[in-house]
Every structure is written in C-alpha cells, then in structure tokens.
Enzyme design. Sequence first.
Site, PDB file in Angstrom:
ATOM      1  N   ARG A 168       0.846  -1.203   0.000  1.00  0.00           N
ATOM      2  CA  ARG A 168       0.000   0.000   0.000  1.00  0.00           C
ATOM      3  C   ARG A 168       0.875   1.244   0.000  1.00  0.00           C
ATOM      4  NH1 ARG A 168      -5.599  -1.049   2.663  1.00  0.00           N
ATOM      5  NH2 ARG A 168      -6.245  -1.889   0.689  1.00  0.00           N
ATOM      6  N   GLN A 225      -0.627   2.425  -5.764  1.00  0.00           N
ATOM      7  CA  GLN A 225      -2.062   2.713  -5.654  1.00  0.00           C
ATOM      8  C   GLN A 225      -2.831   2.390  -6.930  1.00  0.00           C
ATOM      9  OE1 GLN A 225      -2.230   6.643  -4.114  1.00  0.00           O
ATOM     10  NE2 GLN A 225      -3.798   6.148  -2.613  1.00  0.00           N
ATOM     11  N   ASP A 245      -3.750  -1.297  -7.224  1.00  0.00           N
ATOM     12  CA  ASP A 245      -4.340  -1.897  -6.027  1.00  0.00           C
ATOM     13  C   ASP A 245      -5.797  -2.316  -6.254  1.00  0.00           C
ATOM     14  OD1 ASP A 245      -5.168  -2.571  -3.512  1.00  0.00           O
ATOM     15  OD2 ASP A 245      -4.790  -0.616  -2.605  1.00  0.00           O
ATOM     16  N   SER A 290      -8.428  -1.895  -3.299  1.00  0.00           N
ATOM     17  CA  SER A 290      -9.053  -0.575  -3.170  1.00  0.00           C
ATOM     18  C   SER A 290     -10.078  -0.330  -4.265  1.00  0.00           C
ATOM     19  CB  SER A 290      -8.000   0.532  -3.227  1.00  0.00           C
ATOM     20  OG  SER A 290      -7.168   0.448  -2.111  1.00  0.00           O
ATOM     21  N   TYR A 332      -3.431  -1.030   7.740  1.00  0.00           N
ATOM     22  CA  TYR A 332      -4.526  -1.907   8.156  1.00  0.00           C
ATOM     23  C   TYR A 332      -4.715  -1.820   9.665  1.00  0.00           C
ATOM     24  CZ  TYR A 332      -4.370  -4.184   3.588  1.00  0.00           C
ATOM     25  OH  TYR A 332      -4.420  -4.446   2.248  1.00  0.00           O
TER      26      TYR A 332
HETATM   27  P1  NAD Z   1      -9.795  -3.158   5.437  1.00  0.00           P
HETATM   28  O1  NAD Z   1     -10.664  -3.568   4.320  1.00  0.00           O
HETATM   29  O2  NAD Z   1      -8.763  -4.108   5.957  1.00  0.00           O
HETATM   30  O3  NAD Z   1     -10.737  -2.776   6.697  1.00  0.00           O
HETATM   31  C1  NAD Z   1     -11.813  -1.879   6.562  1.00  0.00           C
HETATM   32  C2  NAD Z   1     -11.862  -0.926   7.754  1.00  0.00           C
HETATM   33  O4  NAD Z   1     -12.296  -1.627   8.934  1.00  0.00           O
HETATM   34  C3  NAD Z   1     -10.530  -0.288   8.109  1.00  0.00           C
HETATM   35  O5  NAD Z   1     -10.677   1.120   8.065  1.00  0.00           O
HETATM   36  C4  NAD Z   1     -10.248  -0.795   9.509  1.00  0.00           C
HETATM   37  O6  NAD Z   1      -9.574   0.173  10.315  1.00  0.00           O
HETATM   38  C5  NAD Z   1     -11.633  -1.068  10.039  1.00  0.00           C
HETATM   39  N1  NAD Z   1     -11.714  -1.972  11.200  1.00  0.00           N
HETATM   40  C6  NAD Z   1     -10.991  -3.086  11.506  1.00  0.00           C
HETATM   41  N2  NAD Z   1     -11.391  -3.615  12.690  1.00  0.00           N
HETATM   42  C7  NAD Z   1     -12.410  -2.823  13.131  1.00  0.00           C
HETATM   43  C8  NAD Z   1     -13.255  -2.867  14.285  1.00  0.00           C
HETATM   44  N3  NAD Z   1     -13.114  -3.793  15.244  1.00  0.00           N
HETATM   45  N4  NAD Z   1     -14.200  -1.899  14.399  1.00  0.00           N
HETATM   46  C9  NAD Z   1     -14.349  -0.941  13.469  1.00  0.00           C
HETATM   47  N5  NAD Z   1     -13.593  -0.854  12.358  1.00  0.00           N
HETATM   48  C10 NAD Z   1     -12.626  -1.785  12.204  1.00  0.00           C
HETATM   49  O7  NAD Z   1      -9.030  -1.808   5.149  1.00  0.00           O
HETATM   50  P2  NAD Z   1      -8.980  -0.909   3.821  1.00  0.00           P
HETATM   51  O8  NAD Z   1     -10.258  -0.176   3.705  1.00  0.00           O
HETATM   52  O9  NAD Z   1      -8.573  -1.736   2.653  1.00  0.00           O
HETATM   53  O10 NAD Z   1      -7.779   0.062   4.130  1.00  0.00           O
HETATM   54  C11 NAD Z   1      -7.541   0.706   5.340  1.00  0.00           C
HETATM   55  C12 NAD Z   1      -6.743   1.982   5.074  1.00  0.00           C
HETATM   56  O11 NAD Z   1      -5.548   1.709   4.318  1.00  0.00           O
HETATM   57  C13 NAD Z   1      -7.503   2.984   4.233  1.00  0.00           C
HETATM   58  O12 NAD Z   1      -8.262   3.853   5.019  1.00  0.00           O
HETATM   59  C14 NAD Z   1      -6.411   3.734   3.490  1.00  0.00           C
HETATM   60  O13 NAD Z   1      -6.063   4.937   4.164  1.00  0.00           O
HETATM   61  C15 NAD Z   1      -5.233   2.831   3.511  1.00  0.00           C
HETATM   62  N6  NAD Z   1      -4.944   2.431   2.116  1.00  0.00           N
HETATM   63  C16 NAD Z   1      -3.784   2.874   1.557  1.00  0.00           C
HETATM   64  C17 NAD Z   1      -3.496   2.517   0.228  1.00  0.00           C
HETATM   65  C18 NAD Z   1      -2.241   2.996  -0.426  1.00  0.00           C
HETATM   66  O14 NAD Z   1      -1.576   3.830   0.117  1.00  0.00           O
HETATM   67  N7  NAD Z   1      -1.904   2.468  -1.607  1.00  0.00           N
HETATM   68  C19 NAD Z   1      -4.365   1.702  -0.487  1.00  0.00           C
HETATM   69  C20 NAD Z   1      -5.535   1.261   0.119  1.00  0.00           C
HETATM   70  C21 NAD Z   1      -5.797   1.644   1.438  1.00  0.00           C
END
Ligand code: NAD
Length: 379
Positions: free
Chosen positions: A119, A124, A127, A130, A225
């Site tokens: 990530r 990006q 990905d 996402s 994550y």
């Molecule tokens: P994910 O699908 O693993 O999880 C979804 C969401 O659930 C996350 O925001 C996580 O914090 C939340 N979560 C986990 N346990 C929880 C709980 N017990 N209660 C409530 N919420 C909970 O995560 P995702 O959406 O794929 O990505 C998370 C973060 O990663 C994004 O917000 C983003 O900022 C970052 N990201 C960065 C890149 C990059 O830089 N290339 C790409 C994708 C995502």
Amino acid sequence: MIVAVVREELDNRSALIPEAVKKLMKIQGLEVHVETNLSAHWTDEEYQAAGARIIENREDLYGRADVILRINPSDTREIGYAKRNALHVSLLDPYNNRKLVEAYAKAGVDALSLEMIPRTTLAQKMDVLSSQASLAGYVAVIKAAERLAGIFPMMMTPAGTIAPAKVFVIGAGVAGLQAIATAKRLGARVEAFDTRPVVEEQVQSLGAKFLKVDLGETGQTKDGYAKALSSEQIARQHEAMARAIAGSDVTITTAKLFGRKAPILITSKMLKSLRPGSIIVDLAAGSGGNVEGVEVDKEIVVDGVRIIGIDNLPGEVAVHASQMFASNMVNLLGHLYDVDNDILKLDEGDGADEIALGCLIVRGGAVVHEGIKAHYEGE
Ligand code: NAD
C-alpha cells in the site's frame, strides 16, 4: 510475451476489458490472448478489434501463456495446463489458501497475489483491493436502500414529514468511506465508527458523524490496516456501538483484518435490539463476517433483521468493476515488464522492486514470500 486472460466462473467480472487490451498491445513485445466468451458485457469481436486473439480451448490458452491473468485463482487441475515458469496473476488469499499456493509451487508455476500489492503511493494504481472495495461500498448501500421498506431522504409533503433513514457504517476504510458517501448522497443521516482514530476527519468531511469510543491503544499496521483488538476492547466496542446499531435502519459492516478472520462486531444478542425490518449488509462475510450467523452469499432474516452476506458485491456492477480491475492490471504489467529484455522483473537481479517482491508468493517451484513462509511455518 503472451498474456492470457481466462474466463471467470461464478463471477461476472473479467480481468481485462477491450480498452485495456488495446493499452497492453501498445507495449512492444506483449500479446494478449483471451478465452472465448470472456465477458458477458463485451463480445469476442470487441476484444479482437482491440488486438486480442480469441482462444476457444482453455487448456490451449493455459499452455501458451507466459502470464495468466485472472480475478479468482485457477484450481489445481487448470494450473496443470500451464507452462513451467509461467506467472499466474490473481487474487490468491495466500494466508488462507496454503494448499493451492503449494500446488502452484509443485507445478512450477510462479504466482503473484494481488492482495499483497504493497500500500504505497506508487502502487495505488495497481491496487485491486481498493478499486473493488470502493464499488463494494457503493453497492452495499444501493442494496440496502432497495431492501429497506422505507426511503433514505427526508421528505416534506402536505401529508407530513418523513425523517431521513439512519445509516450506521462500521469500518471507515475504502469501502466504508464510499458507503458513507453513497448513503449521504441518497439523503440518509449517517454515523460511522472505526478503530483507527485517523479516519475521524475523513468521515466528517463526508458530512457524517463519527462515533467516538475510547478503546485505549488501537493503532494500525505499517500498511495502514487495523490491528486486531483485545477481547476487552471488542467488548467495550460492542457496548459503545449498541445504541447506534439499535437506532439504525441500515448498518453496513466493513471491518476486516488483513489475512485474518474478521472480528464479530454484531452478536446474536445485539440483533434482538434492532427494529424488525432493518437491514445489515456485511461486507466481511467472505472472511468470517462481522455479524454473528451471517451466511456467505445469502440473505437471511434473523429476529426480523435482514442480513445480507453477498461476498462479491463488485460483481454486481461488473462493467465498472472489470474496467477498474483491468486498469489496475495494465498498470501492474506495465510496471513489471522489461520491454528491452522481454522479461518480467521478478528477481532482484532483474530489477524487481518492493512492489514485485511484496506480492510474489511462488517463484521457481518454491514459496518465496517471507511473510507467507513464516505464516505457513507457524501453522
Ligand atoms: P480493510 O478492508 O482491511 O478494513 C476496513 C476498515 O475496517 C478499516 O478502516 C479498519 O480500520 C476497520 N476496522 C478493523 N477492525 C475494526 C473494528 N473492530 N471496528 C471498526 N472498524 C474496524 O481496510 P482498507 O479499507 O482496505 O484500508 C484501510 C486503510 O488503508 C484505508 O483507510 C487507506 O487509508 C489505507 N490504504 C492505503 C493505500 C495505499 O496507500 N496504496 C491503499 C488502500 C488503502
């Protein structure tokens, strides 16, 4: 180098669309061969016009491929059709698919797992987690709105005022933020919660309320994550969310823990506090579920609450899901392919970088990814 695209089973999406074929064909040295009837949305003629060769027989397609491009992994039988040293590119869920990963190694087929693309800013555009999660967040809300026996927006009429629907989103990552935005656009009153406090501002910028819960130290991994919570923290979270869930017409759960089983955030006991007719869409159904009792790819009604556990929500908007997936693939192959030497940069000596090394799981007949190797050894 031949890039072969296989037709998906039980998935409406396809790994390449004609526009993406055209882009790959512009890269000198690459050829695209696609399985006949690859997609329900684009015809063989359209793929052909974009420059692809249409292959009738799947075994033949595998046998000629240097790169096999898919959304879902090939099974052990199909992988036997592939050439040794071909590269298989797909979602692979390597943490939970050890047998399959080892079968690829045994067949001498290299494997790249799209979930493992790091990530980083540079990665990006490759990905798929996402790109597909954004669509899943959108579809989850549309499905809930269609199932709810009420409307989302506030409506003022001579016959009286209808209050806006209340939507609660648990997990404000990529899917959750898109769910919030979609529910807001439809006129709902939206509240959200995430264990990563950094997302509070993002939730508020979409016009939703952030539910503040003091869980103590939560944090996130270096990849962004969420870290797993302790059982006391989960208990505290249940307690804090109970009122928000009970007061909602629609709850969307998106909380995942990368490579691990999702946490149960709505217990059977909590379901009893929900109003009959309310809707829950559980986006984590495929990895164990955030809702106790959710069934994968089913809609069930428990204590009057409809729980939707469809795993492949992006597949419901297959045109745009394929378009985004295909665009991710063009960027990935463009990044990995060394035009001058007609090779893929998969080894450090050949110029492999942290993106290639981060998602390459099998190489030269062995599992080479350090994290996955350590995970298997610890099993
Ligand atoms: P994910 O699908 O693993 O999880 C979804 C969401 O659930 C996350 O925001 C996580 O914090 C939340 N979560 C986990 N346990 C929880 C709980 N017990 N209660 C409530 N919420 C909970 O995560 P995702 O959406 O794929 O990505 C998370 C973060 O990663 C994004 O917000 C983003 O900022 C970052 N990201 C960065 C890149 C990059 O830089 N290339 C790409 C994708 C995502």
